[in-house]
Design a protein around this motif. Structure first.
Motif, short mmCIF file in Angstrom:
data_model
loop_
_atom_site.label_atom_id
_atom_site.label_comp_id
_atom_site.label_asym_id
_atom_site.label_seq_id
_atom_site.Cartn_x
_atom_site.Cartn_y
_atom_site.Cartn_z
N ILE A 6 0.85 -1.20 0.00
CA ILE A 6 0.00 0.00 0.00
C ILE A 6 0.88 1.25 0.00
CG2 ILE A 6 -1.72 1.29 1.33
CD1 ILE A 6 -2.85 -1.45 2.21
N SER A 7 1.97 1.21 0.78
CA SER A 7 2.90 2.35 0.78
C SER A 7 3.46 2.59 -0.61
CB SER A 7 4.05 2.09 1.76
OG SER A 7 3.59 2.07 3.07
N GLU A 8 3.81 1.52 -1.29
CA GLU A 8 4.34 1.63 -2.64
C GLU A 8 3.30 2.26 -3.58
OE1 GLU A 8 6.59 1.52 -6.03
OE2 GLU A 8 7.29 1.23 -3.96
N LEU A 9 2.03 1.83 -3.44
CA LEU A 9 0.98 2.39 -4.29
C LEU A 9 0.79 3.88 -4.01
CD1 LEU A 9 -1.71 -0.46 -4.21
CD2 LEU A 9 -0.26 0.20 -6.13
N ILE A 10 0.80 4.27 -2.74
CA ILE A 10 0.65 5.69 -2.40
C ILE A 10 1.81 6.50 -3.00
CG2 ILE A 10 0.58 7.36 -0.51
CD1 ILE A 10 -0.85 5.20 1.18
N SER A 11 3.01 5.95 -2.91
CA SER A 11 4.18 6.64 -3.50
C SER A 11 4.00 6.81 -5.00
CB SER A 11 5.45 5.86 -3.21
OG SER A 11 5.70 5.81 -1.84
N ARG A 12 3.49 5.80 -5.67
CA ARG A 12 3.27 5.90 -7.11
C ARG A 12 2.13 6.86 -7.44
NH1 ARG A 12 2.64 -0.10 -8.80
NH2 ARG A 12 1.69 0.91 -10.62
N VAL A 13 1.11 6.91 -6.56
CA VAL A 13 0.00 7.85 -6.76
C VAL A 13 0.53 9.28 -6.66
CG1 VAL A 13 -2.15 8.73 -5.75
CG2 VAL A 13 -1.84 6.28 -6.07
N SER A 14 1.48 9.51 -5.77
CA SER A 14 2.05 10.86 -5.64
C SER A 14 2.73 11.30 -6.93
CB SER A 14 3.04 10.92 -4.47
OG SER A 14 4.21 10.20 -4.77
N LEU A 15 3.11 10.34 -7.77
CA LEU A 15 3.71 10.64 -9.08
C LEU A 15 2.65 10.68 -10.19
CD1 LEU A 15 6.82 8.32 -8.77
CD2 LEU A 15 6.73 10.81 -8.41
N ARG A 16 1.36 10.65 -9.78
CA ARG A 16 0.20 10.71 -10.68
C ARG A 16 0.07 9.46 -11.56
NH1 ARG A 16 -1.61 13.82 -7.28
NH2 ARG A 16 -1.51 16.05 -7.54
#
Length: 179
Positions: A6-16
């Motif tokens: 989930i942390s990885e997904l949030i990090s990728r979401v921050s990159l749009r």
């Protein structure tokens, strides 16, 4: 899904990353919807809130600090805080004290009570002037709500006769009250 995932997904979401956002939604929306439903107590509002929450997550994903908090705790905090804001917005504004003076007391005032009591006595006096059976039928029909059919059966008269009794009795009551 694991907290690291989930942390990885949030990090990728921050990159749009839209694919990461879709995956984040798929893996966390049920939990966040449960939080919304528990706080708001209304399914429709919870569904609306969930959409707004994911917009916030999309916009705030870059603020998530991987080392500081668990990703689920961060997402739940966003959901909870948003739902609390919805509850605050829902609360009705209290009426001002000046407006309270304009609220009408539902019970009659003493003058109205006296007038009503006098009128009630006039009606009972006029009912006493009718034949006993017809006065009872009027009381049963108009005070107790008995049907015409039940009254006709009780007094052993045809239905149309009962209707005539009641109509003529009401006419006599009207004359008495107007006189």
């Amino acid at each position: 899904m694991t907290p690291e995932g989930i942390s990885e997904l949030i990090s990728r979401v921050s990159l749009r990353d839209r694919a990461a956002f879709d995956a984040l939604y798929a893996s966390t929306s049920a939990k966040l919807f449960g939080v919304c439903l528990r706080v708001l107590g209304n399914r429709t509002e919870a569904e609306d809130a969930l959409q707004d929450i994911y917009v916030k997550i999309w916009n705030k994903a870059d603020r998530f600090a991987v080392a500081d908090t668990s990703p689920i705790s961060w997402l739940v905090a966003i959901a909870r805080n948003h739902c609390i804001d919805v509850l605050r917005a829902r609360k009705l504004v209290a009426a001002e004290l000046d407006q309270a003076a304009d609220v009408v007391e539902p019970s009659p005032n003493p003058e109205q009570s006296a007038v009503a009591k006098g009128e009630a006595q006039r009606i009972y006096d006029c009912l006493d002037q009718l034949e006993a059976a017809r006065a009872e039928a009027v009381r049963a029909a108009y005070l107790n709500g008995d049907s015409y059919e039940a009254l006709a059966s009780r007094y052993k008269v045809p239905l149309n006769t009962m209707r005539t009794w009641l109509r003529r009795s009401l006419m006599k009551l009207k004359e008495c009250l107007e006189g």
